[in-house]
Design an enzyme around this catalytic site. Structure first.
Site, PDB file in Angstrom:
ATOM      1  N   CYS A 113       0.812  -1.227   0.000  1.00  0.00           N
ATOM      2  CA  CYS A 113       0.000   0.000   0.000  1.00  0.00           C
ATOM      3  C   CYS A 113       0.839   1.268   0.000  1.00  0.00           C
ATOM      4  CB  CYS A 113      -0.934   0.013   1.198  1.00  0.00           C
ATOM      5  SG  CYS A 113      -1.971  -1.429   1.256  1.00  0.00           S
ATOM      6  N   HIS A 253      -3.281   7.013   3.004  1.00  0.00           N
ATOM      7  CA  HIS A 253      -3.716   5.744   2.424  1.00  0.00           C
ATOM      8  C   HIS A 253      -5.098   5.401   2.988  1.00  0.00           C
ATOM      9  CE1 HIS A 253      -4.054   1.713   1.161  1.00  0.00           C
ATOM     10  NE2 HIS A 253      -3.751   1.170   2.322  1.00  0.00           N
ATOM     11  N   ASN A 283     -10.075  -0.341   0.370  1.00  0.00           N
ATOM     12  CA  ASN A 283      -8.625  -0.185   0.353  1.00  0.00           C
ATOM     13  C   ASN A 283      -8.094  -0.706  -0.993  1.00  0.00           C
ATOM     14  OD1 ASN A 283      -5.868  -0.534   0.640  1.00  0.00           O
ATOM     15  ND2 ASN A 283      -5.986  -1.442   2.690  1.00  0.00           N
TER      16      ASN A 283
HETATM   17  N1  ACO Z   1     -18.422  -8.974   9.739  1.00  0.00           N
HETATM   18  C1  ACO Z   1     -18.863  -9.246  10.974  1.00  0.00           C
HETATM   19  N2  ACO Z   1     -18.035  -9.577  11.993  1.00  0.00           N
HETATM   20  C2  ACO Z   1     -16.716  -9.613  11.736  1.00  0.00           C
HETATM   21  C3  ACO Z   1     -16.205  -9.336  10.452  1.00  0.00           C
HETATM   22  C4  ACO Z   1     -17.108  -9.017   9.439  1.00  0.00           C
HETATM   23  N3  ACO Z   1     -16.723  -8.709   8.191  1.00  0.00           N
HETATM   24  N4  ACO Z   1     -14.853  -9.457  10.502  1.00  0.00           N
HETATM   25  C5  ACO Z   1     -14.525  -9.799  11.758  1.00  0.00           C
HETATM   26  N5  ACO Z   1     -15.653  -9.892  12.505  1.00  0.00           N
HETATM   27  C6  ACO Z   1     -15.772 -10.244  13.928  1.00  0.00           C
HETATM   28  C7  ACO Z   1     -14.594 -11.025  14.440  1.00  0.00           C
HETATM   29  O1  ACO Z   1     -14.723 -12.389  14.142  1.00  0.00           O
HETATM   30  C8  ACO Z   1     -14.626 -10.715  15.890  1.00  0.00           C
HETATM   31  O2  ACO Z   1     -15.599 -11.549  16.485  1.00  0.00           O
HETATM   32  P1  ACO Z   1     -15.338 -12.190  17.945  1.00  0.00           P
HETATM   33  O3  ACO Z   1     -15.183 -11.001  18.864  1.00  0.00           O
HETATM   34  O4  ACO Z   1     -16.562 -12.992  18.160  1.00  0.00           O
HETATM   35  O5  ACO Z   1     -14.071 -12.984  17.792  1.00  0.00           O
HETATM   36  C9  ACO Z   1     -15.162  -9.268  15.961  1.00  0.00           C
HETATM   37  O6  ACO Z   1     -15.792  -9.038  14.691  1.00  0.00           O
HETATM   38  C10 ACO Z   1     -14.083  -8.238  16.180  1.00  0.00           C
HETATM   39  O7  ACO Z   1     -13.003  -8.517  15.296  1.00  0.00           O
HETATM   40  P2  ACO Z   1     -11.709  -7.630  15.270  1.00  0.00           P
HETATM   41  O8  ACO Z   1     -10.732  -8.191  14.299  1.00  0.00           O
HETATM   42  O9  ACO Z   1     -11.226  -7.391  16.660  1.00  0.00           O
HETATM   43  O10 ACO Z   1     -12.310  -6.269  14.708  1.00  0.00           O
HETATM   44  P3  ACO Z   1     -11.620  -4.863  14.636  1.00  0.00           P
HETATM   45  O11 ACO Z   1     -12.451  -3.868  15.319  1.00  0.00           O
HETATM   46  O12 ACO Z   1     -10.151  -4.933  14.991  1.00  0.00           O
HETATM   47  O13 ACO Z   1     -11.702  -4.537  13.093  1.00  0.00           O
HETATM   48  C11 ACO Z   1     -10.390  -4.583  11.077  1.00  0.00           C
HETATM   49  C12 ACO Z   1     -11.080  -5.400  12.150  1.00  0.00           C
HETATM   50  C13 ACO Z   1     -11.420  -3.718  10.388  1.00  0.00           C
HETATM   51  C14 ACO Z   1      -9.745  -5.516  10.080  1.00  0.00           C
HETATM   52  C15 ACO Z   1      -9.310  -3.672  11.753  1.00  0.00           C
HETATM   53  O14 ACO Z   1      -8.500  -4.435  12.600  1.00  0.00           O
HETATM   54  C16 ACO Z   1      -8.445  -2.973  10.754  1.00  0.00           C
HETATM   55  O15 ACO Z   1      -8.885  -2.108  10.027  1.00  0.00           O
HETATM   56  N6  ACO Z   1      -7.137  -3.301  10.726  1.00  0.00           N
HETATM   57  C17 ACO Z   1      -6.205  -2.703   9.781  1.00  0.00           C
HETATM   58  C18 ACO Z   1      -6.371  -3.349   8.461  1.00  0.00           C
HETATM   59  C19 ACO Z   1      -5.605  -2.654   7.363  1.00  0.00           C
HETATM   60  O16 ACO Z   1      -5.506  -1.454   7.341  1.00  0.00           O
HETATM   61  N7  ACO Z   1      -5.079  -3.451   6.449  1.00  0.00           N
HETATM   62  C20 ACO Z   1      -4.481  -2.975   5.265  1.00  0.00           C
HETATM   63  C21 ACO Z   1      -3.108  -2.451   5.440  1.00  0.00           C
HETATM   64  S1  ACO Z   1      -2.499  -1.836   3.962  1.00  0.00           S
HETATM   65  C22 ACO Z   1      -1.822  -3.066   2.943  1.00  0.00           C
HETATM   66  O17 ACO Z   1      -0.614  -3.163   2.845  1.00  0.00           O
HETATM   67  C23 ACO Z   1      -2.688  -3.978   2.170  1.00  0.00           C
END
Ligand code: ACO
Length: 334
Positions: A113, A253, A283
């Site tokens: 990214c 980003h 993204n």
């Molecule tokens: N729909 C419903 N529930 C979901 C989903 C979904 N799509 N995805 C995960 N959950 C659930 C999980 O299973 C978890 O359930 P549990 O508590 O029963 O175990 C709960 O939601 C919370 O999950 P978390 O992973 O803790 O959710 P979080 O609030 O951290 O959000 C997210 C997850 C959106 C992925 C966040 O961590 C994030 O944005 N991280 C950064 C990601 C990013 O920027 N990546 C790209 C980097 S750039 C590159 O190089 C590609």
């Protein structure tokens, strides 16, 4: 050394739109969860038979037209992508052939990214030293092709698209004022596509175990992102002696609205200066910053002399930022 700026921009996203409601039919998720946790409402998706080179070609063509140059004037094409058409040949070679940039060198650059920022930094060195006059930089991705469409924690986050910029010498005091780049390979496992390379060559087993798809440790990436956006922005501004309140436009980003909000709050940058388009694209990795830049310009949000900060972060781990004093006027001194 010449000052180097962006004299043309272009972008392209495939027509097909996948909404959060569409995703509800594919995995156990819902619009409310996706919108509130990420800010994303929809994303674009390339058809199965359309590779990333096609998206890059379309964006590149628009940038060349916008810069009002002929394809033959391009000296170098750099494509930043983590979803290339092939391991080799380079996507940049394929794009250059389609664009008819027959006098251009071409290579790919992969910093996920952060790709567009790294590619712009590399390109600007060629122009600053006078080795080349015109470099086409493209960030393009078909993220949809490396996602595990059964993994709700990743497949909802990403989209396909490409953005491009033409770099040329500009008048002194304008263009890129500073770059700041960094990496930390110890965080490589937070975000990767484990199979298909020399570490883990493709086999029936790797395909069966979905190892050719993007794997992510979301919380780790989240924490890294919020910290690094602030740190790298302060460093790149410090290099040119600018204060945060002197920034006219901030283009981060586009990974997650919560990451951007937290980072912007920490930096104390006014929210109305921050470009957000992730709600309609998700993204798009290396494409997200150049698409946002192109749209910002075409929507009239950028004027001559504006100070723009662009910040990327991603797999590697990698990060990068630049300060750009905007002018689209290239030096006509052939
Ligand atoms: N729909 C419903 N529930 C979901 C989903 C979904 N799509 N995805 C995960 N959950 C659930 C999980 O299973 C978890 O359930 P549990 O508590 O029963 O175990 C709960 O939601 C919370 O999950 P978390 O992973 O803790 O959710 P979080 O609030 O951290 O959000 C997210 C997850 C959106 C992925 C966040 O961590 C994030 O944005 N991280 C950064 C990601 C990013 O920027 N990546 C790209 C980097 S750039 C590159 O190089 C590609």
């Amino acid at each position: 050394m010449f000052s180097v700026g962006i004299v043309g921009t272009g972008s392209y996203v495939p027509e097909k739109v996948i909404t959060n409601v569409d995703l509800e039919k594919m995995v156990d998720t819902n619009d409310e969860w996706i919108s509130s946790r990420t800010g994303i409402r929809e994303r674009h998706m390339a058809p199965k038979d359309i590779p990333v080179s096609e998206l890059c070609y379309q964006a590149g063509l628009r940038a060349i037209e916008d810069a009002q140059i002929a394809p033959e004037e391009v000296d170098l094409v750099i494509v930043a992508t983590m979803t290339p058409d092939y391991a080799f040949p380079a996507t940049a070679c394929l794009v250059a052939a389609r664009l008819g940039t027959k006098n251009a060198a071409a290579f790919d650059l992969e910093t996920a990214c952060t790709g567009f920022i790294y590619a712009a930094a590399a390109a600007s060195q060629f122009v600053a030293t006078g080795m080349y006059k015109t470099v086409l930089v493209i960030g393009g991705e078909t993220m949809s092709k490396i996602l595990n469409w059964e993994d709700r924690s990743t497949c909802i986050l990403f989209g396909d698209g490409a953005g491009a910029a033409v770099l040329q010498p500009v008048k002194e005091g304008f263009g890129f004022l500073s770059f700041e780049l960094g990496s930390d390979g110890s965080g490589g496992k937070l975000l990767s596509q484990p199979a298909g390379g020399s570490q883990c060559p493709a086999s029936l087993e790797t395909v069966k175990n979905n190892l050719h798809t993007l794997q992510m440790e979301g919380r780790g990436v989240y924490k890294f992102a919020v910290r690094i956006i602030g740190d790298v922005t302060l460093k790149v501004l410090e290099k040119v002696g600018l204060r945060r309140d002197e920034v006219d436009l901030f283009i981060p980003h586009q990974a997650n609205i919560r990451i951007i909000d937290a980072a912007v709050k920490r930096l104390g940058i006014s929210p109305h200066k921050v470009i957000i388009n992730l709600y309609k694209y998700g993204n798009m990795s290396a494409a997200s910053i150049p698409v946002a830049l192109d749209e910002s310009f075409k929507e009239g949000r950028i004027s001559e002399g504006d100070t723009i900060v662009m910040v990327g972060f991603g797999a590697g781990l990698t990060w990068g930022a630049c300060v750009l004093r905007w002018t689209k006027a290239g030096l006509k001194n052939d």
